[in-house]
Design a protein around this motif. Structure first.
Motif, PDB file in Angstrom:
ATOM      1  N   PHE A   1      -0.951  -3.247  -2.911  1.00 55.26           N
ATOM      2  CA  PHE A   1      -2.025  -3.670  -3.502  1.00 55.26           C
ATOM      3  C   PHE A   1      -3.740  -3.504  -4.441  1.00 55.26           C
ATOM      4  CE2 PHE A   1       1.291  -5.857  -2.103  1.00 55.26           C
ATOM      5  CZ  PHE A   1       2.807  -6.175  -3.138  1.00 55.26           C
ATOM      6  N   ASP A   2      -3.381  -2.847  -5.237  1.00 53.86           N
ATOM      7  CA  ASP A   2      -4.558  -2.610  -5.580  1.00 53.86           C
ATOM      8  C   ASP A   2      -5.091  -3.663  -7.197  1.00 53.86           C
ATOM      9  OD1 ASP A   2      -7.550  -2.115  -6.516  1.00 53.86           O
ATOM     10  OD2 ASP A   2      -6.435   0.687  -6.575  1.00 53.86           O
ATOM     11  N   ARG A   3      -6.180  -4.529  -6.898  1.00 56.58           N
ATOM     12  CA  ARG A   3      -7.124  -5.288  -7.892  1.00 56.58           C
ATOM     13  C   ARG A   3      -8.372  -4.891  -8.030  1.00 56.58           C
ATOM     14  NH1 ARG A   3      -7.189 -11.522  -8.571  1.00 56.58           N
ATOM     15  NH2 ARG A   3      -7.586 -11.850 -10.774  1.00 56.58           N
ATOM     16  N   ASP A   4      -8.549  -4.938  -9.752  1.00 53.88           N
ATOM     17  CA  ASP A   4     -10.093  -4.277  -9.577  1.00 53.88           C
ATOM     18  C   ASP A   4     -10.528  -3.661  -8.698  1.00 53.88           C
ATOM     19  OD1 ASP A   4     -10.150  -5.827 -11.993  1.00 53.88           O
ATOM     20  OD2 ASP A   4      -9.874  -7.615 -11.049  1.00 53.88           O
ATOM     21  N   GLY A   5     -10.487  -3.096  -8.137  1.00 54.11           N
ATOM     22  CA  GLY A   5     -10.818  -2.368  -7.123  1.00 54.11           C
ATOM     23  C   GLY A   5     -11.057  -2.492  -5.374  1.00 54.11           C
ATOM     24  N   THR A   6      -9.912  -3.753  -5.290  1.00 53.89           N
ATOM     25  CA  THR A   6      -9.907  -4.644  -3.929  1.00 53.89           C
ATOM     26  C   THR A   6      -8.518  -4.098  -3.126  1.00 53.89           C
ATOM     27  OG1 THR A   6     -11.311  -6.252  -4.042  1.00 53.89           O
ATOM     28  CG2 THR A   6      -9.553  -6.229  -2.492  1.00 53.89           C
TER      29      THR A   6
ATOM     30  N   ASP B   1      -3.655 -14.558  -1.373  1.00 45.70           N
ATOM     31  CA  ASP B   1      -5.328 -14.229  -1.424  1.00 45.70           C
ATOM     32  C   ASP B   1      -5.951 -13.546  -2.252  1.00 45.70           C
ATOM     33  OD1 ASP B   1      -5.170 -16.146   0.612  1.00 45.70           O
ATOM     34  OD2 ASP B   1      -6.704 -15.281   2.248  1.00 45.70           O
ATOM     35  N   LEU B   2      -6.017 -12.353  -1.976  1.00 42.79           N
ATOM     36  CA  LEU B   2      -5.961 -11.078  -2.857  1.00 42.79           C
ATOM     37  C   LEU B   2      -5.201 -11.713  -4.201  1.00 42.79           C
ATOM     38  CD1 LEU B   2      -6.864  -8.000  -3.615  1.00 42.79           C
ATOM     39  CD2 LEU B   2      -4.713  -7.057  -3.138  1.00 42.79           C
ATOM     40  N   LEU B   3      -4.561 -11.499  -4.964  1.00 40.99           N
ATOM     41  CA  LEU B   3      -3.726 -12.068  -5.847  1.00 40.99           C
ATOM     42  C   LEU B   3      -3.871 -13.107  -6.135  1.00 40.99           C
ATOM     43  CD1 LEU B   3       0.088 -10.396  -5.296  1.00 40.99           C
ATOM     44  CD2 LEU B   3      -1.898  -9.300  -6.397  1.00 40.99           C
ATOM     45  N   ALA B   4      -4.026 -14.312  -5.627  1.00 43.28           N
ATOM     46  CA  ALA B   4      -4.129 -15.572  -6.218  1.00 43.28           C
ATOM     47  C   ALA B   4      -5.946 -15.726  -6.372  1.00 43.28           C
ATOM     48  CB  ALA B   4      -4.000 -16.369  -5.125  1.00 43.28           C
ATOM     49  N   SER B   5      -6.614 -15.257  -5.987  1.00 45.79           N
ATOM     50  CA  SER B   5      -8.461 -14.870  -6.257  1.00 45.79           C
ATOM     51  C   SER B   5      -8.438 -14.751  -7.646  1.00 45.79           C
ATOM     52  CB  SER B   5      -9.312 -14.653  -4.909  1.00 45.79           C
ATOM     53  OG  SER B   5      -8.760 -12.874  -5.119  1.00 45.79           O
ATOM     54  N   ALA B   6      -9.746 -15.227  -7.555  1.00 46.74           N
ATOM     55  CA  ALA B   6     -10.294 -14.669  -9.326  1.00 46.74           C
ATOM     56  C   ALA B   6     -10.519 -13.639  -9.304  1.00 46.74           C
ATOM     57  CB  ALA B   6     -11.138 -15.672  -9.913  1.00 46.74           C
ATOM     58  N   PRO B   7     -10.613 -12.828 -10.205  1.00 44.57           N
ATOM     59  CA  PRO B   7     -11.422 -10.611  -9.393  1.00 44.57           C
ATOM     60  C   PRO B   7     -12.531 -10.678  -9.577  1.00 44.57           C
ATOM     61  CG  PRO B   7      -9.860 -11.875 -11.919  1.00 44.57           C
ATOM     62  CD  PRO B   7     -10.431 -12.496 -11.622  1.00 44.57           C
ATOM     63  N   PRO B   8     -13.103 -10.404  -9.311  1.00 47.09           N
ATOM     64  CA  PRO B   8     -14.830  -9.527  -8.311  1.00 47.09           C
ATOM     65  C   PRO B   8     -15.870 -10.037  -9.110  1.00 47.09           C
ATOM     66  CG  PRO B   8     -12.940  -8.148  -6.995  1.00 47.09           C
ATOM     67  CD  PRO B   8     -12.548  -8.200  -8.253  1.00 47.09           C
ATOM     68  N   GLY B   9     -16.582 -10.427  -9.676  1.00 48.30           N
ATOM     69  CA  GLY B   9     -17.382 -10.242 -10.430  1.00 48.30           C
ATOM     70  C   GLY B   9     -16.762 -11.216 -12.050  1.00 48.30           C
ATOM     71  N   GLY B  10     -15.923 -12.273 -11.572  1.00 48.25           N
ATOM     72  CA  GLY B  10     -15.626 -12.912 -12.897  1.00 48.25           C
ATOM     73  C   GLY B  10     -14.928 -12.057 -13.754  1.00 48.25           C
ATOM     74  N   ALA B  11     -14.753 -11.040 -14.163  1.00 51.29           N
ATOM     75  CA  ALA B  11     -14.429 -10.412 -15.109  1.00 51.29           C
ATOM     76  C   ALA B  11     -13.371  -9.387 -14.938  1.00 51.29           C
ATOM     77  CB  ALA B  11     -15.446  -9.478 -16.073  1.00 51.29           C
TER      78      ALA B  11
END
Length: 135
Positions: A85-90, A107-117
């Motif tokens: 799983f890759d979300r916004d570079g994580t 945790d990765l999927l439920a969290s807000a994207p890094p930097g808020g964008a």
């Protein structure tokens, strides 16, 4: 978010997982999935297919997605390989279905994207693995 499947020589694995994701009515309420050809097919991904998921933020959607991937892995007759799983570079790579692995993916999927964008790029990488093997 992108989902990559490395099913150890099974060229149809990404397509098969995509089918599983598309068949779940509840997941379709929270997510949209597209199957695309990777810009660069690597040795790890024989077919070079990537599942692009547009998932609403939230624990329910994340847990549902993880449960479907776990069920898909359990139903496969051949060695499961890994799902990344890759979300916004994580990145989180699933090698098994241990509680720690599943918690990290949720945790990765439920969290807000890094930097808020949603378009932010972070170079953080996490690999979730357990010595307990595949379940």
């Amino acid at each position: 978010m992108q989902i990559k499947v490395d099913a150890e020589g099974d060229d149809a694995a990404a397509h098969d997982l995509y089918y599983w994701l598309r068949q779940d009515r509840e997941l379709r309420r929270h997510a949209k999935a597209d199957l695309t050809q990777a810009a660069e097919a690597s040795d790890r991904m024989n077919a070079g297919e990537i599942i692009n998921m547009f998932v609403s933020n939230g624990l329910a959607a994340a847990s549902l997605l993880v449960n479907i991937v776990v069920a898909w892995r359990a139903a496969r007759p051949s060695p499961q390989g890994t799902v990344t799983f890759d979300r916004d570079g994580t990145t989180v790579t699933v090698h098994d279905t241990s509680e720690e692995t599943l918690r990290r993916v949720v945790d990765l999927l439920a969290s807000a994207p890094p930097g808020g964008a949603s378009g932010a790029t972070d170079t953080g990488e996490s690999s979730a693995s357990s010595g307990s093997g595949n379940r």
